[in-house]
Design a protein around this motif. Structure first.
Motif, PDB file in Angstrom:
ATOM      1  N   HIS A 151       0.823  -1.214   0.000  1.00 45.43           N
ATOM      2  CA  HIS A 151       0.000   0.000   0.000  1.00 45.43           C
ATOM      3  C   HIS A 151       0.858   1.265   0.000  1.00 45.43           C
ATOM      4  O   HIS A 151       0.529   2.257  -0.653  1.00 45.43           O
ATOM      5  CB  HIS A 151      -0.914  -0.015   1.225  1.00 45.43           C
ATOM      6  CG  HIS A 151      -1.889   1.127   1.278  1.00 45.43           C
ATOM      7  ND1 HIS A 151      -2.935   1.248   0.399  1.00 45.43           N
ATOM      8  CD2 HIS A 151      -1.965   2.196   2.111  1.00 45.43           C
ATOM      9  CE1 HIS A 151      -3.631   2.329   0.681  1.00 45.43           C
ATOM     10  NE2 HIS A 151      -3.055   2.933   1.722  1.00 45.43           N
ATOM     11  N   SER A 152       1.970   1.209   0.718  1.00 42.99           N
ATOM     12  CA  SER A 152       2.857   2.377   0.781  1.00 42.99           C
ATOM     13  C   SER A 152       3.884   2.400  -0.340  1.00 42.99           C
ATOM     14  O   SER A 152       4.639   3.360  -0.478  1.00 42.99           O
ATOM     15  CB  SER A 152       3.584   2.408   2.129  1.00 42.99           C
ATOM     16  OG  SER A 152       4.389   1.244   2.283  1.00 42.99           O
ATOM     17  N   TYR A 181      -5.734   0.537   9.272  1.00 45.08           N
ATOM     18  CA  TYR A 181      -6.448   1.817   9.251  1.00 45.08           C
ATOM     19  C   TYR A 181      -5.478   2.994   9.302  1.00 45.08           C
ATOM     20  O   TYR A 181      -5.709   4.036   8.671  1.00 45.08           O
ATOM     21  CB  TYR A 181      -7.414   1.870  10.441  1.00 45.08           C
ATOM     22  CG  TYR A 181      -8.164   3.169  10.575  1.00 45.08           C
ATOM     23  CD1 TYR A 181      -9.212   3.488   9.717  1.00 45.08           C
ATOM     24  CD2 TYR A 181      -7.829   4.079  11.579  1.00 45.08           C
ATOM     25  CE1 TYR A 181      -9.900   4.683   9.847  1.00 45.08           C
ATOM     26  CE2 TYR A 181      -8.515   5.269  11.720  1.00 45.08           C
ATOM     27  CZ  TYR A 181      -9.555   5.574  10.850  1.00 45.08           C
ATOM     28  OH  TYR A 181     -10.235   6.763  10.980  1.00 45.08           O
ATOM     29  N   GLN A 182      -4.399   2.823  10.028  1.00 47.28           N
ATOM     30  CA  GLN A 182      -3.408   3.902  10.169  1.00 47.28           C
ATOM     31  C   GLN A 182      -2.449   3.980   8.989  1.00 47.28           C
ATOM     32  O   GLN A 182      -1.694   4.946   8.874  1.00 47.28           O
ATOM     33  CB  GLN A 182      -2.621   3.708  11.465  1.00 47.28           C
ATOM     34  CG  GLN A 182      -3.471   3.850  12.722  1.00 47.28           C
ATOM     35  CD  GLN A 182      -2.718   3.487  13.984  1.00 47.28           C
ATOM     36  OE1 GLN A 182      -1.674   2.823  13.923  1.00 47.28           O
ATOM     37  NE2 GLN A 182      -3.235   3.905  15.134  1.00 47.28           N
ATOM     38  N   ILE A 235      -1.529   4.961   5.558  1.00 49.64           N
ATOM     39  CA  ILE A 235      -1.999   5.930   4.557  1.00 49.64           C
ATOM     40  C   ILE A 235      -0.907   6.091   3.505  1.00 49.64           C
ATOM     41  O   ILE A 235       0.257   6.334   3.837  1.00 49.64           O
ATOM     42  CB  ILE A 235      -2.320   7.296   5.210  1.00 49.64           C
ATOM     43  CG1 ILE A 235      -3.341   7.118   6.341  1.00 49.64           C
ATOM     44  CG2 ILE A 235      -2.836   8.279   4.169  1.00 49.64           C
ATOM     45  CD1 ILE A 235      -3.629   8.392   7.109  1.00 49.64           C
ATOM     46  N   ASN A 236      -1.288   5.953   2.246  1.00 46.09           N
ATOM     47  CA  ASN A 236      -0.293   6.072   1.171  1.00 46.09           C
ATOM     48  C   ASN A 236      -0.119   7.523   0.753  1.00 46.09           C
ATOM     49  O   ASN A 236      -0.693   8.441   1.356  1.00 46.09           O
ATOM     50  CB  ASN A 236      -0.672   5.185  -0.022  1.00 46.09           C
ATOM     51  CG  ASN A 236      -2.018   5.576  -0.623  1.00 46.09           C
ATOM     52  OD1 ASN A 236      -2.560   6.646  -0.328  1.00 46.09           O
ATOM     53  ND2 ASN A 236      -2.560   4.710  -1.463  1.00 46.09           N
ATOM     54  N   ASP A 264      -4.963   7.731   0.863  1.00 41.58           N
ATOM     55  CA  ASP A 264      -5.950   6.650   1.015  1.00 41.58           C
ATOM     56  C   ASP A 264      -5.513   5.698   2.123  1.00 41.58           C
ATOM     57  O   ASP A 264      -4.334   5.349   2.233  1.00 41.58           O
ATOM     58  CB  ASP A 264      -6.094   5.865  -0.294  1.00 41.58           C
ATOM     59  CG  ASP A 264      -6.601   6.742  -1.426  1.00 41.58           C
ATOM     60  OD1 ASP A 264      -7.413   7.647  -1.140  1.00 41.58           O
ATOM     61  OD2 ASP A 264      -6.186   6.533  -2.586  1.00 41.58           O
ATOM     62  N   ARG A 265      -6.491   5.281   2.899  1.00 42.50           N
ATOM     63  CA  ARG A 265      -6.230   4.306   3.955  1.00 42.50           C
ATOM     64  C   ARG A 265      -6.356   2.894   3.390  1.00 42.50           C
ATOM     65  O   ARG A 265      -7.208   2.624   2.543  1.00 42.50           O
ATOM     66  CB  ARG A 265      -7.205   4.482   5.117  1.00 42.50           C
ATOM     67  CG  ARG A 265      -7.092   5.817   5.841  1.00 42.50           C
ATOM     68  CD  ARG A 265      -8.032   5.865   7.028  1.00 42.50           C
ATOM     69  NE  ARG A 265      -8.000   7.152   7.699  1.00 42.50           N
ATOM     70  CZ  ARG A 265      -7.132   7.485   8.655  1.00 42.50           C
ATOM     71  NH1 ARG A 265      -6.236   6.595   9.047  1.00 42.50           N
ATOM     72  NH2 ARG A 265      -7.168   8.679   9.203  1.00 42.50           N
ATOM     73  N   SER A 321     -10.550   1.063   5.518  1.00 38.75           N
ATOM     74  CA  SER A 321     -11.434   2.220   5.703  1.00 38.75           C
ATOM     75  C   SER A 321     -12.055   2.198   7.097  1.00 38.75           C
ATOM     76  O   SER A 321     -12.038   1.174   7.799  1.00 38.75           O
ATOM     77  CB  SER A 321     -12.534   2.207   4.651  1.00 38.75           C
ATOM     78  OG  SER A 321     -13.372   1.090   4.818  1.00 38.75           O
ATOM     79  N   GLU A 322     -12.619   3.352   7.481  1.00 38.32           N
ATOM     80  CA  GLU A 322     -13.284   3.433   8.777  1.00 38.32           C
ATOM     81  C   GLU A 322     -14.477   2.487   8.841  1.00 38.32           C
ATOM     82  O   GLU A 322     -14.793   1.924   9.892  1.00 38.32           O
ATOM     83  CB  GLU A 322     -13.736   4.866   9.049  1.00 38.32           C
ATOM     84  CG  GLU A 322     -14.322   5.070  10.439  1.00 38.32           C
ATOM     85  CD  GLU A 322     -14.665   6.515  10.710  1.00 38.32           C
ATOM     86  OE1 GLU A 322     -15.103   6.812  11.832  1.00 38.32           O
ATOM     87  OE2 GLU A 322     -14.490   7.356   9.804  1.00 38.32           O
TER      88      GLU A 322
END
Length: 460
Positions: A177-178, A355-356, A358-359, A363-364, A367-368
């Motif tokens: 994701h990152s 959840y923490q 973030i790219n 974007d997470r 999601s919440e």
């Protein structure tokens, strides 16, 4: 309500006093209602948390400390209770069940994520959340005296595999994701886990035997040594990016042979089961946000049903396949299922980490919406898991001894049954009448407690 409790200052001493009071009072009340005492602790956490009276704050440092210690102690005691001779004989079975209860829920979670339109990476992470489990029902099987039942031991052994594998999948998904994923990094992580596991299992075992040999009957220092070992192993596991519960479980296995069944082991277990493990269950209840819970249930009901139903069904399929393959009884298979249902420690840690994450685009990874659904999953499974364990585990008689058997291949017969060797004449034996079904479970529990204290057996 806020005004009523506003004069109560928030400090660690008062938090500790409230936790002690709840641990003393509520479990016996819920057991009288034919519910596990653990459910009473979860209920207390909900009532005392932000969704109830607001007396305890789950974000306070003292509550976080007590909860973390309880979580560590839960896995440590689970490792400590495993007879290493039996565990070595069942390691292949633990690996088999670990693979089943990891792969099937992983694929189910992946399918659910894809069905509701999440990305492939997020769907894989959702599957990894399904794959792990927390042994919330362990205190129940411990109280019943069936920890050394082979099916229970296999489930406990499978936990270490599922949690490590799930956390590895989490690390891979976050790095993808990152944009920082590399095969070399994965290899380094695997080597670090293997090296660390060997260090704890061999090093702590050697250090413990040397220390106990030199200190003789100094039980206080030996007790402190064991506590240092478990928390040192937990800290070390976090240093290699693995959840602390993995280190605690390894520490339990490492000092198992050192402690034996002596008074130091009794003191270590007594401290955990009486004090810190109940604190952990109260802390789980504190995490629940009832307003967010109700919103998630009403607006995202199909997703909640798919996640909760998919988890329960996939864990059930894995347990049934393992039961049929390994020749266990239905009571043992259902107990394996119930023990693998609760999704708490590793699941919540992975969900929060996702959840923490973030790219660069903001974007997470999780999601919440998914995070709230996972909290719903955690609440439901943490309640029904112990309830099912209390229902099915009482149908398993305490085993005489698996160590009487020659080897792992001889444990189940061709008809799927295990032949138990009759106890020797010198064995402490407790006879339990089974005619009255209304008193059977209570008598078995009492007999198991007496037999366990004398290293004996229970004969129904």
């Amino acid at each position: 309500m806020d005004g009523l409790f506003a004069p109560i200052p928030s400090n660690p001493l008062i938090d500790f006093t409230i936790l002690l009071l709840v641990t003393l009072i509520l479990p016996p009340i819920f057991e009288r209602l034919k519910l596990p005492g653990l459910v009473g602790l979860l209920f207390a956490g909900i009532v005392l948390g932000k969704s109830g009276l607001g007396i305890l704050d789950q974000d306070s440092e003292s509550i976080k400390l007590f909860t973390d210690i309880g979580k560590i102690y839960l896995m440590f005691v689970a490792g400590l209770e495993i007879d290493m001779v039996d565990f070595r004989r069942t390691r292949n079975r633990s690996l088999l069940y670990g693979c089943l209860t990891f792969a099937i829920p992983l694929l189910t979670g992946l399918a659910v994520g894809q069905l509701f339109g999440y990305s492939l990476n997020a769907s894989v992470l959702m599957g990894s959340l399904f794959a792990s489990h927390t042994l919330l029902g362990y205190p129940i099987v411990q109280r019943l005296g069936i920890v050394r039942n082979q099916a229970v031991m296999v489930t406990i052994g499978a936990t270490i595999f599922t949690d490590i594998a799930a956390l590895l999948v989490l690390a891979i998904c976050i790095s993808i994701h990152s944009g920082s994923f590399s095969p070399a990094g994965l290899v380094v992580q695997l080597v670090a886990i293997a090296g660390y596991s060997a260090l704890v299992l061999v090093g702590f075992d050697w250090a413990g035997k040397e220390y106990f040999r030199r200190t003789g009957d100094e039980q206080s220092n030996q007790f402190l040594f064991v506590l240092l070992a478990v928390f040192l192993a937990s800290v070390g596991s976090e240093l290699i990016n693995v959840d602390k519960i993995v280190g605690a479980f390894l520490a339990g296995l490492a000092v198992n042979d050192v402690l034996g069944k002596g008074p130091v082991k009794e003191k270590v277990e007594f401290l955990g089961t009486t004090l810190f493990i109940p604190f952990f269950f109260i802390g789980i209840g504190l995490l629940l946000d009832l307003p967010a819970f109700m919103v998630t249930l009403t607006t995202l009901f199909p997703l909640v049903v798919a996640i909760v139903g998919g988890l329960i069904i996939s864990k059930g399929v894995a347990a049934i396949l393992a039961q049929l393959k390994l020749g266990y009884t239905w009571a043992e298979g259902l107990t394996m299922w119930s023990l693998s249902i609760p999704q708490v420690a590793a699941t919540l840690a992975a969900a929060v980490a996702g959840y923490q994450a973030i790219n660069a685009s903001g974007d997470r990874l999780v999601s919440e919406t998914v995070l709230n659904t996972i909290i719903v999953l955690m609440l439901i499974t943490s309640i029904i898991g112990p309830l099912m364990t209390a229902k099915f585990a009482t149908k398993i008689p305490p085993p005489n001894s698996l160590s009487n058997l020659e080897d792992d291949s001889a444990l189940p017969g061709e008809n799927g049954e295990i032949t138990l060797v009759p106890p020797k004449a010198s064995t402490f034996t407790v006879l339990v009448p089974t005619q009255n079904p209304q008193t059977l479970s209570y008598l078995l529990e009492m007999g198991a407690l007496i037999a366990r204290h004398e290293s004996g057996v229970v004969i129904p």
